[in-house]
Design an enzyme around this catalytic site. Sequence first.
Site, PDB file in Angstrom:
ATOM      1  N   ASP A  30       1.406  -1.677  -0.072  1.00 47.99           N
ATOM      2  CA  ASP A  30       0.024   0.190   0.247  1.00 47.99           C
ATOM      3  C   ASP A  30       0.841   1.095   0.241  1.00 47.99           C
ATOM      4  O   ASP A  30       1.993   1.054   0.905  1.00 47.99           O
ATOM      5  CB  ASP A  30      -0.937  -0.460   0.903  1.00 47.99           C
ATOM      6  CG  ASP A  30      -2.005   0.568   0.950  1.00 47.99           C
ATOM      7  OD1 ASP A  30      -3.124   0.775   1.170  1.00 47.99           O
ATOM      8  OD2 ASP A  30      -1.598   1.966   1.220  1.00 47.99           O
ATOM      9  N   ILE A  31       0.390   2.109  -0.353  1.00 48.96           N
ATOM     10  CA  ILE A  31       1.417   3.621  -0.906  1.00 48.96           C
ATOM     11  C   ILE A  31       1.651   4.519   0.447  1.00 48.96           C
ATOM     12  O   ILE A  31       2.479   5.129   0.403  1.00 48.96           O
ATOM     13  CB  ILE A  31       0.610   4.225  -2.345  1.00 48.96           C
ATOM     14  CG1 ILE A  31       1.792   5.179  -2.922  1.00 48.96           C
ATOM     15  CG2 ILE A  31      -0.667   5.171  -1.762  1.00 48.96           C
ATOM     16  CD1 ILE A  31       1.749   5.871  -3.957  1.00 48.96           C
ATOM     17  N   ASN A  87     -12.514  -3.418   2.919  1.00 49.11           N
ATOM     18  CA  ASN A  87     -13.738  -1.974   2.918  1.00 49.11           C
ATOM     19  C   ASN A  87     -14.828  -1.987   2.348  1.00 49.11           C
ATOM     20  O   ASN A  87     -14.528  -2.333   0.589  1.00 49.11           O
ATOM     21  CB  ASN A  87     -13.340  -0.889   3.283  1.00 49.11           C
ATOM     22  CG  ASN A  87     -12.003  -0.958   4.018  1.00 49.11           C
ATOM     23  OD1 ASN A  87     -12.518  -1.094   5.431  1.00 49.11           O
ATOM     24  ND2 ASN A  87     -10.842  -0.009   3.879  1.00 49.11           N
ATOM     25  N   GLY A  93     -15.746   2.503   4.525  1.00 49.71           N
ATOM     26  CA  GLY A  93     -14.001   3.200   4.539  1.00 49.71           C
ATOM     27  C   GLY A  93     -13.198   3.284   3.311  1.00 49.71           C
ATOM     28  O   GLY A  93     -12.443   3.325   2.879  1.00 49.71           O
ATOM     29  N   HIS A 100     -10.321  -4.818  -3.305  1.00 48.02           N
ATOM     30  CA  HIS A 100      -9.303  -5.283  -3.010  1.00 48.02           C
ATOM     31  C   HIS A 100      -9.348  -5.645  -0.851  1.00 48.02           C
ATOM     32  O   HIS A 100     -10.143  -5.187  -0.264  1.00 48.02           O
ATOM     33  CB  HIS A 100      -7.887  -4.081  -2.478  1.00 48.02           C
ATOM     34  CG  HIS A 100      -8.575  -3.163  -2.105  1.00 48.02           C
ATOM     35  ND1 HIS A 100      -9.480  -1.828  -2.739  1.00 48.02           N
ATOM     36  CD2 HIS A 100      -8.808  -1.730  -1.108  1.00 48.02           C
ATOM     37  CE1 HIS A 100     -10.469  -1.122  -2.296  1.00 48.02           C
ATOM     38  NE2 HIS A 100      -9.456  -0.531  -1.168  1.00 48.02           N
ATOM     39  N   HIS A 102      -6.885  -5.689   2.042  1.00 49.93           N
ATOM     40  CA  HIS A 102      -6.094  -5.062   3.485  1.00 49.93           C
ATOM     41  C   HIS A 102      -5.520  -6.817   4.193  1.00 49.93           C
ATOM     42  O   HIS A 102      -6.276  -6.976   5.019  1.00 49.93           O
ATOM     43  CB  HIS A 102      -6.752  -4.509   3.643  1.00 49.93           C
ATOM     44  CG  HIS A 102      -6.411  -2.597   3.206  1.00 49.93           C
ATOM     45  ND1 HIS A 102      -5.963  -1.921   3.158  1.00 49.93           N
ATOM     46  CD2 HIS A 102      -8.368  -2.653   2.790  1.00 49.93           C
ATOM     47  CE1 HIS A 102      -6.704  -1.079   2.295  1.00 49.93           C
ATOM     48  NE2 HIS A 102      -8.002  -1.297   2.270  1.00 49.93           N
TER      49      HIS A 102
END
Length: 114
Positions: A30-31, A87, A93, A100, A102
């Site tokens: 993740d960025i 999410n 959120g 995706h 997380h």
Amino acid sequence: MSRTLFEKIVAREIPAQIIHEDDLALAFHDIHPQAPVHVLVIPKKPIPRIAEACESDQALLGHLMWTAARVAEKLELTAGGYRLVINNGANGGETVPHLHCHLLGGRPMAWPPG
Ligand code: 5GP
């Protein structure tokens, strides 16, 4: 319909730190990491969110979970534990409309989540 940010990462049009790829899925860091390890596991198929997955996507959804656990192993998170989060929609959120999961690890997670 315009292509999602994550479709562009799959196509290598946007750079990402990719740590796993197979025919169905991609995993990349993740960025804006929210934990020492924060990886996104996505289907290459652009399903907008879990609520919009079709009955025929069931095996793909299982593959995502299986892949997340394999990536966690690869990153040596298994013994200490980790969290998987999906999410869905505004209250969930969700900010990127491409399904995706997380994978968060490397520190204890609080419960309930914010
Ligand atoms: P969501 O809020 O939709 O559940 O999660 C979207 C995630 O995508 C966020 O954690 C956000 O930091 C991450 N993200 C957004 N843009 C990029 C990007 O260009 N590259 C990467 N690697 N992650 C991104």
